[in-house]
Scaffold this motif. Structure first.
Motif, PDB file in Angstrom:
ATOM      1  N   TYR A 151       0.793  -1.218   0.000  1.00  0.00           N
ATOM      2  CA  TYR A 151       0.000   0.000   0.000  1.00  0.00           C
ATOM      3  C   TYR A 151       0.832   1.278   0.000  1.00  0.00           C
ATOM      4  CZ  TYR A 151      -2.783  -3.817   1.773  1.00  0.00           C
ATOM      5  OH  TYR A 151      -3.368  -5.046   1.929  1.00  0.00           O
ATOM      6  N   ILE A 152       2.125   1.139   0.293  1.00  0.00           N
ATOM      7  CA  ILE A 152       2.995   2.305   0.427  1.00  0.00           C
ATOM      8  C   ILE A 152       4.298   2.023  -0.311  1.00  0.00           C
ATOM      9  CG2 ILE A 152       4.190   3.819   2.074  1.00  0.00           C
ATOM     10  CD1 ILE A 152       2.162   2.819   4.227  1.00  0.00           C
ATOM     11  N   ASP A 153       4.722   2.957  -1.127  1.00  0.00           N
ATOM     12  CA  ASP A 153       5.980   2.856  -1.857  1.00  0.00           C
ATOM     13  C   ASP A 153       7.153   2.673  -0.875  1.00  0.00           C
ATOM     14  OD1 ASP A 153       8.320   5.058  -2.550  1.00  0.00           O
ATOM     15  OD2 ASP A 153       7.821   3.775  -4.264  1.00  0.00           O
ATOM     16  N   ALA A 154       8.138   1.871  -1.252  1.00  0.00           N
ATOM     17  CA  ALA A 154       9.261   1.535  -0.363  1.00  0.00           C
ATOM     18  C   ALA A 154      10.007   2.773   0.130  1.00  0.00           C
ATOM     19  CB  ALA A 154      10.216   0.576  -1.061  1.00  0.00           C
ATOM     20  N   GLY A 155      10.246   3.746  -0.744  1.00  0.00           N
ATOM     21  CA  GLY A 155      10.954   4.962  -0.327  1.00  0.00           C
ATOM     22  C   GLY A 155      10.167   5.754   0.699  1.00  0.00           C
ATOM     23  N   GLU A 156       8.859   5.910   0.447  1.00  0.00           N
ATOM     24  CA  GLU A 156       8.011   6.623   1.400  1.00  0.00           C
ATOM     25  C   GLU A 156       7.931   5.854   2.716  1.00  0.00           C
ATOM     26  OE1 GLU A 156       3.601   8.661   1.804  1.00  0.00           O
ATOM     27  OE2 GLU A 156       3.817   6.957   0.447  1.00  0.00           O
ATOM     28  N   LEU A 157       7.806   4.549   2.638  1.00  0.00           N
ATOM     29  CA  LEU A 157       7.717   3.738   3.848  1.00  0.00           C
ATOM     30  C   LEU A 157       8.984   3.856   4.690  1.00  0.00           C
ATOM     31  CD1 LEU A 157       6.131   1.814   5.614  1.00  0.00           C
ATOM     32  CD2 LEU A 157       6.937  -0.075   4.164  1.00  0.00           C
ATOM     33  N   GLU A 158      10.125   3.901   4.037  1.00  0.00           N
ATOM     34  CA  GLU A 158      11.375   4.064   4.779  1.00  0.00           C
ATOM     35  C   GLU A 158      11.396   5.405   5.512  1.00  0.00           C
ATOM     36  OE1 GLU A 158      16.147   4.187   3.912  1.00  0.00           O
ATOM     37  OE2 GLU A 158      14.909   2.934   2.598  1.00  0.00           O
ATOM     38  N   ARG A 159      10.945   6.470   4.859  1.00  0.00           N
ATOM     39  CA  ARG A 159      10.885   7.782   5.526  1.00  0.00           C
ATOM     40  C   ARG A 159       9.899   7.749   6.698  1.00  0.00           C
ATOM     41  NH1 ARG A 159      10.740   9.098   0.178  1.00  0.00           N
ATOM     42  NH2 ARG A 159       8.527   9.718   0.228  1.00  0.00           N
ATOM     43  N   ILE A 160       8.752   7.124   6.484  1.00  0.00           N
ATOM     44  CA  ILE A 160       7.747   7.008   7.548  1.00  0.00           C
ATOM     45  C   ILE A 160       8.310   6.222   8.725  1.00  0.00           C
ATOM     46  CG2 ILE A 160       5.519   5.926   8.142  1.00  0.00           C
ATOM     47  CD1 ILE A 160       4.696   6.524   5.171  1.00  0.00           C
ATOM     48  N   ALA A 161       9.001   5.133   8.427  1.00  0.00           N
ATOM     49  CA  ALA A 161       9.545   4.281   9.479  1.00  0.00           C
ATOM     50  C   ALA A 161      10.571   5.028  10.325  1.00  0.00           C
ATOM     51  CB  ALA A 161      10.175   3.030   8.867  1.00  0.00           C
ATOM     52  N   ARG A 201      14.425  -2.526   6.594  1.00  0.00           N
ATOM     53  CA  ARG A 201      14.506  -3.195   7.897  1.00  0.00           C
ATOM     54  C   ARG A 201      15.200  -2.283   8.909  1.00  0.00           C
ATOM     55  NH1 ARG A 201      17.477  -7.752   6.737  1.00  0.00           N
ATOM     56  NH2 ARG A 201      19.361  -6.658   7.286  1.00  0.00           N
ATOM     57  N   GLU A 202      16.306  -1.685   8.520  1.00  0.00           N
ATOM     58  CA  GLU A 202      17.046  -0.804   9.422  1.00  0.00           C
ATOM     59  C   GLU A 202      16.200   0.412   9.801  1.00  0.00           C
ATOM     60  OE1 GLU A 202      19.252   2.410  10.824  1.00  0.00           O
ATOM     61  OE2 GLU A 202      18.654   2.454   8.730  1.00  0.00           O
ATOM     62  N   ALA A 203      15.470   0.973   8.836  1.00  0.00           N
ATOM     63  CA  ALA A 203      14.612   2.131   9.111  1.00  0.00           C
ATOM     64  C   ALA A 203      13.486   1.769  10.075  1.00  0.00           C
ATOM     65  CB  ALA A 203      14.035   2.682   7.805  1.00  0.00           C
ATOM     66  N   LEU A 204      12.879   0.611   9.873  1.00  0.00           N
ATOM     67  CA  LEU A 204      11.794   0.176  10.762  1.00  0.00           C
ATOM     68  C   LEU A 204      12.277   0.035  12.197  1.00  0.00           C
ATOM     69  CD1 LEU A 204      10.221  -2.406   8.338  1.00  0.00           C
ATOM     70  CD2 LEU A 204       8.988  -0.445   9.307  1.00  0.00           C
ATOM     71  N   LEU A 205      13.485  -0.448  12.377  1.00  0.00           N
ATOM     72  CA  LEU A 205      14.032  -0.621  13.717  1.00  0.00           C
ATOM     73  C   LEU A 205      14.563   0.688  14.280  1.00  0.00           C
ATOM     74  CD1 LEU A 205      15.779  -4.084  13.234  1.00  0.00           C
ATOM     75  CD2 LEU A 205      13.504  -3.573  14.133  1.00  0.00           C
ATOM     76  N   ALA A 206      15.172   1.516  13.443  1.00  0.00           N
ATOM     77  CA  ALA A 206      15.697   2.808  13.902  1.00  0.00           C
ATOM     78  C   ALA A 206      14.560   3.714  14.354  1.00  0.00           C
ATOM     79  CB  ALA A 206      16.488   3.482  12.790  1.00  0.00           C
ATOM     80  N   GLY A 207      13.417   3.608  13.714  1.00  0.00           N
ATOM     81  CA  GLY A 207      12.275   4.439  14.075  1.00  0.00           C
ATOM     82  C   GLY A 207      11.708   4.144  15.447  1.00  0.00           C
ATOM     83  N   MET A 208      12.166   3.073  16.062  1.00  0.00           N
ATOM     84  CA  MET A 208      11.724   2.724  17.422  1.00  0.00           C
ATOM     85  C   MET A 208      12.753   3.121  18.472  1.00  0.00           C
ATOM     86  SD  MET A 208      10.031  -1.059  17.014  1.00  0.00           S
ATOM     87  CE  MET A 208      11.618  -1.830  17.253  1.00  0.00           C
ATOM     88  N   ALA A 209      13.945   3.505  18.053  1.00  0.00           N
ATOM     89  CA  ALA A 209      15.068   3.672  18.963  1.00  0.00           C
ATOM     90  C   ALA A 209      14.827   4.712  20.040  1.00  0.00           C
ATOM     91  CB  ALA A 209      16.332   4.036  18.176  1.00  0.00           C
TER      92      ALA A 209
END
Length: 195
Positions: free
Chosen positions: A90-100, A182-190
């Motif tokens: 549902y979300i483009d990979a680049g946008e999802l990385e920024r969101i994450a 993967r790194e963005a998804l985890l960094a967004g929780m840091a």
């Protein structure tokens, strides 16, 4: 590592076997969270029914954004990674990385940021929430039904993520998830407090 003895695919039957087969078909493998939660497959189906009652009203993009915000606030690695993979539908990979990394600076519309902030606040300290929190959603154009659906979606993620935490379920990294995402998804929780 969970203390639960989770059955192998050759050992499951009935509804649990259906859950395993669905994951095998859609993901190519059976994740640890399915193995653990399939010990009560009726509860899994009830959870799925709950999600099916709210996601269509929000739209899948918004449902996934709420889920990612709640999972991030909860520091739920399993749910962030799994829903990061699901969100790519549902979300483009680049946008999802920024969101994450930080949904507030990802260029999202103000209503989606407000929705994600609401999910995050619910997940961090729902007892501190007031009617002003829901009023913010209304100010961004959400209907009463959408406000309820956002709330249920975030609360449902709390149920599932906290269950996985409490059971010590091993985190699976979806094999198709690109390393940068993967790194963005985890960094967004840091910067979130551990839950």
């Amino acid at each position: 590592m969970t203390i639960l003895r989770t059955p192998d695919e050759s050992e499951v039957a009935g509804l649990a076997a259906e859950l395993y087969a669905e994951d095998r078909e859609h993901l190519g493998y059976v994740p640890s969270h399915t193995r653990a939660m399939a010990l009560n497959p009726e509860a899994v189906r009830a959870f799925e029914a709950l999600i099916k009652s709210v996601a269509p009203g929000l739209g899948m993009r918004r449902y996934e954004l709420v889920t990612l915000a709640a999972a991030g606030a909860l520091r739920s690695t399993a749910c962030r990674l799994a829903h990061g993979q699901k969100s790519l539908k549902y979300i483009d990979a680049g946008e999802l990385e920024r969101i994450a990394r930080d949904f507030r600076t990802a260029g999202l519309p103000a209503d989606e940021v407000a929705m994600m902030e609401f999910a995050e606040r619910l997940s961090l300290d729902s007892s501190a929430m007031t009617e002003a929190d829901a009023a913010t959603l209304r100010d961004h154009g959400f209907s009463d039904r959408e406000i309820v659906d956002i709330t249920i979606a975030a609360a449902a993620r709390n149920f599932y993520s906290r269950s996985l935490h409490a059971l010590g379920v091993e985190v699976d990294v979806p094999p198709k998830l690109e390393p940068d995402l993967r790194e963005a998804l985890l960094a967004g929780m840091a910067d979130r407090p551990a839950q």
